[in-house]
Write a protein that holds these residues in place. Structure first.
Motif, PDB file in Angstrom:
ATOM      1  N   LYS A 221      -5.960 -11.629  -2.926  1.00 11.52           N
ATOM      2  CA  LYS A 221      -5.938 -10.313  -3.596  1.00 11.52           C
ATOM      3  C   LYS A 221      -6.533  -9.240  -2.701  1.00 11.52           C
ATOM      4  O   LYS A 221      -7.545  -9.475  -2.034  1.00 11.52           O
ATOM      5  N   GLU A 222      -5.893  -8.073  -2.717  1.00 10.33           N
ATOM      6  CA  GLU A 222      -6.512  -6.862  -2.184  1.00 10.33           C
ATOM      7  C   GLU A 222      -6.869  -6.055  -3.413  1.00 10.33           C
ATOM      8  O   GLU A 222      -5.977  -5.589  -4.139  1.00 10.33           O
ATOM      9  N   ARG A 223      -8.159  -5.898  -3.700  1.00  9.91           N
ATOM     10  CA  ARG A 223      -8.526  -5.178  -4.925  1.00  9.91           C
ATOM     11  C   ARG A 223      -8.472  -3.678  -4.655  1.00  9.91           C
ATOM     12  O   ARG A 223      -9.285  -3.140  -3.915  1.00  9.91           O
ATOM     13  N   LEU A 224      -7.495  -3.040  -5.254  1.00 15.21           N
ATOM     14  CA  LEU A 224      -7.295  -1.604  -5.092  1.00 15.21           C
ATOM     15  C   LEU A 224      -7.644  -0.913  -6.407  1.00 15.21           C
ATOM     16  O   LEU A 224      -7.736  -1.560  -7.455  1.00 15.21           O
ATOM     17  N   SER A 225      -7.820   0.408  -6.324  1.00 12.93           N
ATOM     18  CA  SER A 225      -8.236   1.129  -7.509  1.00 12.93           C
ATOM     19  C   SER A 225      -7.178   2.152  -7.895  1.00 12.93           C
ATOM     20  O   SER A 225      -6.564   2.777  -7.039  1.00 12.93           O
ATOM     21  N   GLN A 226      -7.010   2.309  -9.198  1.00 11.28           N
ATOM     22  CA  GLN A 226      -6.076   3.333  -9.668  1.00 11.28           C
ATOM     23  C   GLN A 226      -6.594   4.739  -9.352  1.00 11.28           C
ATOM     24  O   GLN A 226      -5.825   5.684  -9.318  1.00 11.28           O
ATOM     25  N   SER A 227      -7.907   4.857  -9.115  1.00  9.53           N
ATOM     26  CA  SER A 227      -8.446   6.160  -8.695  1.00  9.53           C
ATOM     27  C   SER A 227      -7.863   6.519  -7.333  1.00  9.53           C
ATOM     28  O   SER A 227      -7.508   7.676  -7.079  1.00  9.53           O
ATOM     29  N   THR A 228      -7.771   5.511  -6.455  1.00 10.95           N
ATOM     30  CA  THR A 228      -7.194   5.755  -5.122  1.00 10.95           C
ATOM     31  C   THR A 228      -5.732   6.140  -5.256  1.00 10.95           C
ATOM     32  O   THR A 228      -5.230   7.011  -4.539  1.00 10.95           O
ATOM     33  N   LEU A 229      -5.062   5.490  -6.180  1.00  8.34           N
ATOM     34  CA  LEU A 229      -3.640   5.805  -6.385  1.00  8.34           C
ATOM     35  C   LEU A 229      -3.493   7.256  -6.853  1.00  8.34           C
ATOM     36  O   LEU A 229      -2.645   8.005  -6.360  1.00  8.34           O
ATOM     37  N   TYR A 230      -4.362   7.636  -7.790  1.00  9.26           N
ATOM     38  CA  TYR A 230      -4.300   9.007  -8.292  1.00  9.26           C
ATOM     39  C   TYR A 230      -4.595  10.005  -7.167  1.00  9.26           C
ATOM     40  O   TYR A 230      -3.887  11.002  -7.000  1.00  9.26           O
ATOM     41  N   ALA A 231      -5.636   9.701  -6.375  1.00  5.34           N
ATOM     42  CA  ALA A 231      -5.987  10.601  -5.266  1.00  5.34           C
ATOM     43  C   ALA A 231      -4.814  10.724  -4.295  1.00  5.34           C
ATOM     44  O   ALA A 231      -4.508  11.819  -3.806  1.00  5.34           O
ATOM     45  N   ARG A 232      -4.149   9.594  -4.038  1.00  8.82           N
ATOM     46  CA  ARG A 232      -3.026   9.625  -3.102  1.00  8.82           C
ATOM     47  C   ARG A 232      -1.843  10.403  -3.689  1.00  8.82           C
ATOM     48  O   ARG A 232      -1.119  11.090  -2.971  1.00  8.82           O
ATOM     49  N   MET A 233      -1.666  10.320  -5.001  1.00 10.80           N
ATOM     50  CA  MET A 233      -0.589  11.093  -5.655  1.00 10.80           C
ATOM     51  C   MET A 233      -0.770  12.590  -5.400  1.00 10.80           C
ATOM     52  O   MET A 233       0.204  13.322  -5.237  1.00 10.80           O
ATOM     53  N   LEU A 234      -2.032  13.014  -5.381  1.00  5.36           N
ATOM     54  CA  LEU A 234      -2.312  14.446  -5.202  1.00  5.36           C
ATOM     55  C   LEU A 234      -1.916  14.930  -3.812  1.00  5.36           C
ATOM     56  O   LEU A 234      -1.760  16.130  -3.596  1.00  5.36           O
ATOM     57  N   THR A 235      -1.741  13.962  -2.873  1.00  5.84           N
ATOM     58  CA  THR A 235      -1.380  14.365  -1.500  1.00  5.84           C
ATOM     59  C   THR A 235       0.139  14.348  -1.269  1.00  5.84           C
ATOM     60  O   THR A 235       0.605  14.714  -0.197  1.00  5.84           O
ATOM     61  N   VAL A 236       0.904  13.867  -2.275  1.00  2.00           N
ATOM     62  CA  VAL A 236       2.365  13.812  -2.100  1.00  2.00           C
ATOM     63  C   VAL A 236       2.944  15.203  -2.396  1.00  2.00           C
ATOM     64  O   VAL A 236       2.630  15.808  -3.427  1.00  2.00           O
ATOM     65  N   SER A 237       3.788  15.685  -1.492  1.00  2.00           N
ATOM     66  CA  SER A 237       4.301  17.053  -1.661  1.00  2.00           C
ATOM     67  C   SER A 237       5.354  17.113  -2.771  1.00  2.00           C
ATOM     68  O   SER A 237       6.013  16.106  -3.085  1.00  2.00           O
ATOM     69  N   ASP A 238       5.522  18.310  -3.315  1.00  2.00           N
ATOM     70  CA  ASP A 238       6.555  18.510  -4.349  1.00  2.00           C
ATOM     71  C   ASP A 238       7.919  18.166  -3.775  1.00  2.00           C
ATOM     72  O   ASP A 238       8.767  17.574  -4.459  1.00  2.00           O
ATOM     73  N   SER A 239       8.129  18.509  -2.507  1.00  2.00           N
ATOM     74  CA  SER A 239       9.474  18.276  -1.956  1.00  2.00           C
ATOM     75  C   SER A 239       9.736  16.786  -1.782  1.00  2.00           C
ATOM     76  O   SER A 239      10.851  16.313  -1.992  1.00  2.00           O
ATOM     77  N   ASP A 240       8.710  15.983  -1.457  1.00  2.00           N
ATOM     78  CA  ASP A 240       8.904  14.525  -1.385  1.00  2.00           C
ATOM     79  C   ASP A 240       9.269  13.970  -2.769  1.00  2.00           C
ATOM     80  O   ASP A 240      10.104  13.066  -2.899  1.00  2.00           O
ATOM     81  N   ALA A 241       8.611  14.484  -3.806  1.00  2.00           N
ATOM     82  CA  ALA A 241       8.910  14.019  -5.169  1.00  2.00           C
ATOM     83  C   ALA A 241      10.342  14.407  -5.544  1.00  2.00           C
ATOM     84  O   ALA A 241      11.092  13.606  -6.137  1.00  2.00           O
ATOM     85  N   GLU A 242      10.735  15.626  -5.181  1.00  2.00           N
ATOM     86  CA  GLU A 242      12.100  16.084  -5.518  1.00  2.00           C
ATOM     87  C   GLU A 242      13.159  15.247  -4.805  1.00  2.00           C
ATOM     88  O   GLU A 242      14.218  14.955  -5.370  1.00  2.00           O
ATOM     89  N   LYS A 243      12.853  14.826  -3.571  1.00  2.00           N
ATOM     90  CA  LYS A 243      13.819  13.994  -2.839  1.00  2.00           C
ATOM     91  C   LYS A 243      14.061  12.679  -3.580  1.00  2.00           C
ATOM     92  O   LYS A 243      15.195  12.203  -3.671  1.00  2.00           O
ATOM     93  N   VAL A 244      12.992  12.095  -4.108  1.00  2.00           N
ATOM     94  CA  VAL A 244      13.133  10.838  -4.862  1.00  2.00           C
ATOM     95  C   VAL A 244      14.012  11.082  -6.098  1.00  2.00           C
ATOM     96  O   VAL A 244      14.969  10.346  -6.372  1.00  2.00           O
ATOM     97  N   LEU A 245      13.693  12.150  -6.815  1.00  2.00           N
ATOM     98  CA  LEU A 245      14.448  12.449  -8.033  1.00  2.00           C
ATOM     99  C   LEU A 245      15.921  12.732  -7.714  1.00  2.00           C
ATOM    100  O   LEU A 245      16.822  12.208  -8.407  1.00  2.00           O
ATOM    101  N   ASN A 246      16.164  13.512  -6.664  1.00  2.00           N
ATOM    102  CA  ASN A 246      17.565  13.836  -6.325  1.00  2.00           C
ATOM    103  C   ASN A 246      18.347  12.585  -5.936  1.00  2.00           C
ATOM    104  O   ASN A 246      19.528  12.455  -6.248  1.00  2.00           O
ATOM    105  N   TRP A 247      17.672  11.661  -5.260  1.00  2.00           N
ATOM    106  CA  TRP A 247      18.304  10.396  -4.886  1.00  2.00           C
ATOM    107  C   TRP A 247      18.773   9.665  -6.166  1.00  2.00           C
ATOM    108  O   TRP A 247      19.898   9.177  -6.235  1.00  2.00           O
ATOM    109  N   LEU A 248      17.904   9.667  -7.174  1.00  2.00           N
ATOM    110  CA  LEU A 248      18.240   8.977  -8.436  1.00  2.00           C
ATOM    111  C   LEU A 248      19.380   9.697  -9.162  1.00  2.00           C
ATOM    112  O   LEU A 248      20.293   9.064  -9.702  1.00  2.00           O
ATOM    113  N   LEU A 249      19.311  11.034  -9.154  1.00  2.00           N
ATOM    114  CA  LEU A 249      20.375  11.810  -9.825  1.00  2.00           C
ATOM    115  C   LEU A 249      21.710  11.593  -9.112  1.00  2.00           C
ATOM    116  O   LEU A 249      22.751  11.441  -9.760  1.00  2.00           O
TER     117      LEU A 249
END
Ligand SMILES: C[C@H](O)[C@@H](O)[C@@H](O)C(=O)CO
Length: 540
Positions: A221-249
């Motif tokens: 196991k690598e014990r990771l924290s959801q706090s780290t996940l949340y912190a990392r989410m804050l560093t993802v740009s809006d345009s990266d998120a939009e690219k994921v969504l557009n790919w799905l659409l």
């Protein structure tokens, strides 16, 4: 047996879920009490309805410990469930109870009560607590009445397990055994990392694999924290998120967007989910994880929309590309097997199955589902007990009729997910399956496995089943070869079941044998359930 039987009802931690489900629980307890009265027994509820909270469930571990202080340790005790429940609310008390214990649920899909029962059974099994278990639609069928009579007179119910053959007691073809064992020996030697984003989801004691048992399989196991996940989410740009969504659409996936954040799925919620998807892959890569599990509950649920869309995408080989901050594509062309609700037993299975299936030349996408409910169904295509396998997240679009274009994202129910977020929903395509479940018993890892089918049901029946359960969640109509409803309920040691497709029936049986050999090589004791062609002679 003592004529007075104590009753406890374990509930959710989320007050909205407890309130929504209370009426059903109350009705179920009344029906049960009426049956027991007929046999001359009286139910004494060990904890009262709470008018302030507006429900009568044990809703925390602390409350459970206090309630059990008032229960005569030698008295007969029923744990009655018609809702999803957190097993750790009652586990502490049950570990020191000396009288006969019966876990019991109404066989209904309305709330995940059967799922709660199966989690409790798996947790008690892992904790070495002796218990009996029963389920019934109306508490008037022969199976139930025979079971309850046995429990009232002997304090136990023995469900026959004639459908089970342990690997140690059979001989599979030597060539299959070699493929499985060689594959697993390599996995064990090379070792793998399981990234765990906060261990212990929703009181699921059975889903935590003790480290020493896990290490023996070559997985760490690598014990990771959801706090780290949340912190990392804050560093993802809006345009990266939009690219994921557009790919799905572009793939044709539909989103049931509205505007009211409190009750509807909004585009903003979906974009936050896309950020979580990117952040999860970046963190998994940073720590070199081979599989990850995000629990979402306890913590992340109070911050952001649900993780379910993320989980389904991660489990699919064809998924939106994600790059690190230097432009390198992460896990290019591969799924990153995700174990929903940090169910580590499913994590072992998911990783092994994904890789083994690829080695066998078959798509490796697999998922857990809840063993939610089921009913017999008869049509020109099927005449069998058809299970509703259904889960809030994790099902890969490759399992769905129409793939991405056949999948949609619906707002998660507010009673469980106050910040919404969408699911990745679809109907599992018809085909041959291998099913399995890793569990802990006597401080050893075991796995039950068998073959079955995802079957096609008419649209009206699919809709009926969705409406009887959670229409927001991906569904699989599953039949299990040679395992009846009651055999499955009696034997299964978890709320979850793992499923993977095989290209045809013969391939399903062969892959099931090979998978058992691989698990054995990892030190996991395996048991074939139902009519698996263990000798490899049926399809020659
Ligand atoms: C949202 C619910 O609590 C679900 O997570 C629950 O029914 C499960 O899936 C349990 O495995």
């Amino acid at each position: 047996m003592n004529k007075e039987i104590f009753l406890v009802a374990s509930g959710d931690l989320r007050i909205a879920a407890n309130q929504s489900c209370w009426e059903t629980q109350d009705q179920m307890e009344k029906a049960l009490a009426a049956v027991l009265e007929k046999f001359g027994y009286h139910i004494k509820r060990a904890h009262a309805y709470n008018p302030e909270k507006k429900h009568g469930f044990i809703d925390s571990q602390r409350m459970g410990i206090e309630v059990f202080k008032t229960i005569d340790k030698d008295a007969p005790l029923i744990v009655a469930e018609s809702v999803w429940q957190y097993s750790h609310h009652v586990l502490a008390g049950l570990t020191t109870h000396r009288g006969p214990i019966l876990t019991l649920a109404n066989f209904s899909g309305q709330w995940p009560g059967l799922v709660g029962l199966l989690n409790l059974n798996g947790s008690l099994t892992k904790a070495n607590v002796k218990y009996s278990s029963l389920w019934s639609v109306n508490f008037d069928d022969e199976f139930f009445l025979n079971g309850i009579k046995s429990w009232l007179s002997n304090g136990e119910i023995n469900h026959p397990e004639t459908h089970v053959k342990s690997f140690a007691a059979v001989k599979i073809p030597a060539a299959d055994e070699k493929i499985g064992r060689d594959f697993a020996a390599k996995l064990k030697d090379e070792k793998a990392i399981m990234g765990v984003f906060d261990e212990g989801c929703m009181g699921m004691f059975n889903a935590i694999v003790p480290d020493d048992l896990l290490h023996a399989t070559g997985i760490f196991k690598e014990r990771l924290s959801q706090s780290t996940l949340y912190a990392r989410m804050l560093t993802v740009s809006d345009s990266d998120a939009e690219k994921v969504l557009n790919w799905l659409l572009d793939k044709g996936m539909k989103f049931d967007w509205g505007t009211d954040d409190a009750t509807e799925l909004t585009k903003a919620q979906t974009l936050t989910q896309c950020k979580m998807y990117v952040a999860a892959l970046r963190l998994a890569d940073e720590f070199g994880c081979d599989t990850i599990g995000i629990q979402y509950q306890q913590g992340l649920k109070d911050l952001v929309p649900a993780s379910d869309l993320v989980e389904g995408l991660l489990n699919n080989q064809d998924r939106p590309p994600v790059f690190d901050e230097n432009g390198k594509e992460l896990y290019a062309g591969e799924a990153l097997p995700h174990f929903n609700e940090v169910d580590e037993c499913a994590g072992i299975d998911g990783l092994l199955t994904y890789r083994l299936w690829q080695k066998l030349g078959m798509p490796g996408e697999n998922t857990l589902h809840d063993l939610r409910w089921g009913e017999h169904f008869k049509s020109d295509k099927v005449d069998d007990f058809v299970w509703v396998f259904e889960i809030s997240g994790a099902a890969p679009p490759a399992h769905h009729v129409g793939g991405y274009a056949g999948s949609d994202s619906i707002r998660q129910p507010a009673m469980f997910f106050k910040f919404g977020g969408g699911s990745l929903r679809g109907v599992a395509k018809p085909g041959h399956l291998v099913w399995s479940r890793v569990y802990v018993i006597n401080n050893e890892l075991h796995c039950d496995l068998g073959v079955g089918k995802a079957v096609e049901l008419p649209k009206e029946e699919t809709d009926r089943r969705w409406n009887e359960t959670n229409y927001q969640w991906p569904i699989m109509h599953a039949t299990l070869d040679g395992v009846t409803r009651d055999q499955m309920m009696a034997r299964h040691k978890a709320n979850h079941i793992q499923v993977v497709y095989a290209t045809d029936e013969a391939a399903a049986h062969r892959a099931c044998r090979i998978k058992a050999a691989a698990l054995e090589e990892l030190g996991i004791k395996t048991h074939f359930c139902g009519t698996v062609d263990v000798t490899g002679t049926k399809f020659n």
